[in-house]
Design an enzyme around this catalytic site. Sequence first.
Site, PDB file in Angstrom:
ATOM      1  N   SER A  75     131.760  31.062  56.632  1.00 39.21           N
ATOM      2  CA  SER A  75     131.894  30.060  57.702  1.00 39.21           C
ATOM      3  C   SER A  75     130.851  28.969  57.525  1.00 39.21           C
ATOM      4  O   SER A  75     131.142  27.772  57.694  1.00 39.21           O
ATOM      5  CB  SER A  75     131.694  30.716  59.080  1.00 39.21           C
ATOM      6  OG  SER A  75     132.577  31.789  59.246  1.00 39.21           O
ATOM      7  N   HIS A 206     134.977  41.717  51.745  1.00 39.85           N
ATOM      8  CA  HIS A 206     135.512  40.809  50.730  1.00 39.85           C
ATOM      9  C   HIS A 206     135.341  41.378  49.316  1.00 39.85           C
ATOM     10  O   HIS A 206     134.834  42.477  49.145  1.00 39.85           O
ATOM     11  CB  HIS A 206     134.879  39.430  50.894  1.00 39.85           C
ATOM     12  CG  HIS A 206     135.365  38.736  52.143  1.00 39.85           C
ATOM     13  ND1 HIS A 206     135.875  37.464  52.152  1.00 39.85           N
ATOM     14  CD2 HIS A 206     135.453  39.166  53.428  1.00 39.85           C
ATOM     15  CE1 HIS A 206     136.236  37.130  53.382  1.00 39.85           C
ATOM     16  NE2 HIS A 206     135.986  38.153  54.180  1.00 39.85           N
ATOM     17  N   HIS A 233     117.327  22.630  56.905  1.00 40.50           N
ATOM     18  CA  HIS A 233     116.472  21.741  57.707  1.00 40.50           C
ATOM     19  C   HIS A 233     116.514  20.257  57.362  1.00 40.50           C
ATOM     20  O   HIS A 233     115.841  19.473  58.008  1.00 40.50           O
ATOM     21  CB  HIS A 233     115.008  22.210  57.638  1.00 40.50           C
ATOM     22  CG  HIS A 233     114.824  23.672  57.915  1.00 40.50           C
ATOM     23  ND1 HIS A 233     114.947  24.220  59.172  1.00 40.50           N
ATOM     24  CD2 HIS A 233     114.561  24.709  57.072  1.00 40.50           C
ATOM     25  CE1 HIS A 233     114.755  25.527  59.111  1.00 40.50           C
ATOM     26  NE2 HIS A 233     114.530  25.862  57.843  1.00 40.50           N
ATOM     27  N   ARG A 237     112.780  20.729  49.970  1.00 42.73           N
ATOM     28  CA  ARG A 237     112.260  21.860  49.194  1.00 42.73           C
ATOM     29  C   ARG A 237     113.168  22.257  48.033  1.00 42.73           C
ATOM     30  O   ARG A 237     112.705  22.562  46.956  1.00 42.73           O
ATOM     31  CB  ARG A 237     112.012  23.064  50.118  1.00 42.73           C
ATOM     32  CG  ARG A 237     111.314  24.185  49.394  1.00 42.73           C
ATOM     33  CD  ARG A 237     110.804  25.251  50.336  1.00 42.73           C
ATOM     34  NE  ARG A 237     109.803  24.725  51.261  1.00 42.73           N
ATOM     35  CZ  ARG A 237     109.315  25.430  52.282  1.00 42.73           C
ATOM     36  NH1 ARG A 237     109.743  26.651  52.512  1.00 42.73           N
ATOM     37  NH2 ARG A 237     108.410  24.899  53.074  1.00 42.73           N
ATOM     38  N   ARG A 266     120.410  29.403  55.434  1.00 43.84           N
ATOM     39  CA  ARG A 266     119.914  30.117  54.250  1.00 43.84           C
ATOM     40  C   ARG A 266     120.219  31.613  54.297  1.00 43.84           C
ATOM     41  O   ARG A 266     120.143  32.243  55.354  1.00 43.84           O
ATOM     42  CB  ARG A 266     118.389  29.980  54.140  1.00 43.84           C
ATOM     43  CG  ARG A 266     117.919  28.635  53.687  1.00 43.84           C
ATOM     44  CD  ARG A 266     116.410  28.573  53.671  1.00 43.84           C
ATOM     45  NE  ARG A 266     115.828  28.972  54.942  1.00 43.84           N
ATOM     46  CZ  ARG A 266     114.630  28.609  55.365  1.00 43.84           C
ATOM     47  NH1 ARG A 266     113.854  27.868  54.610  1.00 43.84           N
ATOM     48  NH2 ARG A 266     114.182  29.003  56.540  1.00 43.84           N
ATOM     49  N   GLU A 348     144.656  51.609  58.708  1.00 37.98           N
ATOM     50  CA  GLU A 348     144.222  50.534  59.602  1.00 37.98           C
ATOM     51  C   GLU A 348     144.976  49.247  59.309  1.00 37.98           C
ATOM     52  O   GLU A 348     145.123  48.880  58.128  1.00 37.98           O
ATOM     53  CB  GLU A 348     142.730  50.266  59.406  1.00 37.98           C
ATOM     54  CG  GLU A 348     141.860  50.947  60.437  1.00 37.98           C
ATOM     55  CD  GLU A 348     140.429  50.461  60.352  1.00 37.98           C
ATOM     56  OE1 GLU A 348     139.981  49.823  61.324  1.00 37.98           O
ATOM     57  OE2 GLU A 348     139.772  50.728  59.333  1.00 37.98           O
TER      58      GLU A 348
HETATM   59  C1  PLP Z   1     139.917  32.281  54.795  1.00 31.33           C
HETATM   60  C2  PLP Z   1     138.546  32.523  55.372  1.00 31.33           C
HETATM   61  N1  PLP Z   1     137.718  31.483  55.533  1.00 31.33           N
HETATM   62  C3  PLP Z   1     136.487  31.643  56.024  1.00 31.33           C
HETATM   63  C4  PLP Z   1     136.001  32.889  56.390  1.00 31.33           C
HETATM   64  C5  PLP Z   1     134.634  33.032  56.943  1.00 31.33           C
HETATM   65  O1  PLP Z   1     133.804  33.851  56.164  1.00 31.33           O
HETATM   66  P1  PLP Z   1     132.616  34.655  56.834  1.00 31.33           P
HETATM   67  O2  PLP Z   1     133.190  35.836  57.536  1.00 31.33           O
HETATM   68  O3  PLP Z   1     131.748  35.057  55.677  1.00 31.33           O
HETATM   69  O4  PLP Z   1     131.926  33.742  57.760  1.00 31.33           O
HETATM   70  C6  PLP Z   1     136.831  33.994  56.249  1.00 31.33           C
HETATM   71  C7  PLP Z   1     136.361  35.317  56.657  1.00 31.33           C
HETATM   72  O5  PLP Z   1     136.908  36.332  56.424  1.00 31.33           O
HETATM   73  C8  PLP Z   1     138.139  33.819  55.728  1.00 31.33           C
HETATM   74  O6  PLP Z   1     138.967  34.847  55.603  1.00 31.33           O
END
Ligand code: PLP
Length: 413
Positions: A75, A206, A233, A237, A266, A348
């Site tokens: 993300s 993953h 930030h 650096r 980070r 599951e």
């Molecule tokens: C297609 C996709 N994008 C972004 C993300 C976000 O990754 P994270 O969970 O590492 O924040 C995911 C998470 O599974 C994902 O499946």
Amino acid sequence: MDEALRNYIRAKCAEYRSDKLLPLVMPTFGEDEILEALDSMTSMQVTMGRKVRQFEQDFSDYLSSKYSTMVNSGSSANLLALSILSNPLVKNRIRAGDEIIVPAVTWSTTIFPAINIGARAVLVDVDEDYLLDIEKMKEMISEKTKAIMPVHLLGNVCDMGAISDLAEDHKLFLVEDTCEALGSEYGGKKAGTFSDISTFSFYFSHHITTIEGGMLCTSNFDCAELSKILRAHGYIRDSMKKQEYVDANPDIDPRFMFVNTGYNLRPTDLAGAFGLHQLKKLEGFISKRREIAAKLLAALKKYESYLVLPREKNGTRHSWFAFPLTVREGSPFTCKQLMAHLEKNGIETRPVVGGNLAEQPAFEHFDHKNGDLTNARYIMRNAFYFGIHPNIDDNAIGQVCLAFERFFSSLRK
Ligand SMILES: Cc1ncc(COP(=O)(O)O)c(C=O)c1O
């Protein structure tokens, strides 16, 4: 002592048991990763440092991408990608109100960064493979469109030939969300190498894991440079042209010199430690996932009149993040019934990630645009996936197939 410690960790890891026949996730790390992380902790080198830098280099080598910047999640990698492309230092940057094309069926944080930078997400339908529908996407390109964000969902690869052509014709940025497709390929090239910027996730479930973690890759120096600065930030650096900033600002202490906006995304060096070992195991993990998928496909083929089976598209390598199924229209059972049966048998299940995100309550609050989302709506109600991971043995595969067998034979009674 080292050998004793290694043996102890190995024995403790071997004790791990899931109470499910086929859990969504199984750990793929063991004594190598734990000892490496322990080494970081006992040497007090815990914040981002040497091991993250080495992992970034190894990742670039694996992907054949020039620059890699590790962050604390997939993300964060997506947020960083769009923050770079909307930064005032970028030529023809994405501005507030500009449109970014995304698939409607994906994870939430593929799309949220578009909203975060003040752009307008344009949700486009997906096809039977849960990937951006190229024809429908063409209809949604407007003079406001600035970027396309294809997602290689569940390890299957988008049509990067067509998408790259469209991006080139319309002068659009391309950001590949490769969070679910590390090691997948299109035309012999790795997914994540077709775009201005690509992103990866190393979350626990993953292809490889640093527990939490992500990567941003690019072959563009300016994007890479911004990724280093915005990751931490806005200071210099980790800048690749630090000396230029220092020379241009002789009155500012270079230890705390801020040259742009920034976040703190980070990772720790413990995550880097995990990554170093996990990456070496990746190809083995993918081979195992591919073997398992092939066995499942062979066994479930007889239910094809009820279920849309996943497939590896011509000219691609699928890395099998998971095993999705869509219940066909007119089947004498519902997706909910099949999922309930599988769950009862220890398998599951999950919806195909966010389903049709346009229908999620979050989107009531934010400006966005939807195309015709017929397939996304269908997938939200009629599709699900179960896990594939390298640790599934033949016995478990046999039992999963038996669970399907029992479900379909109960229909005939
Ligand atoms: C297609 C996709 N994008 C972004 C993300 C976000 O990754 P994270 O969970 O590492 O924040 C995911 C998470 O599974 C994902 O499946």
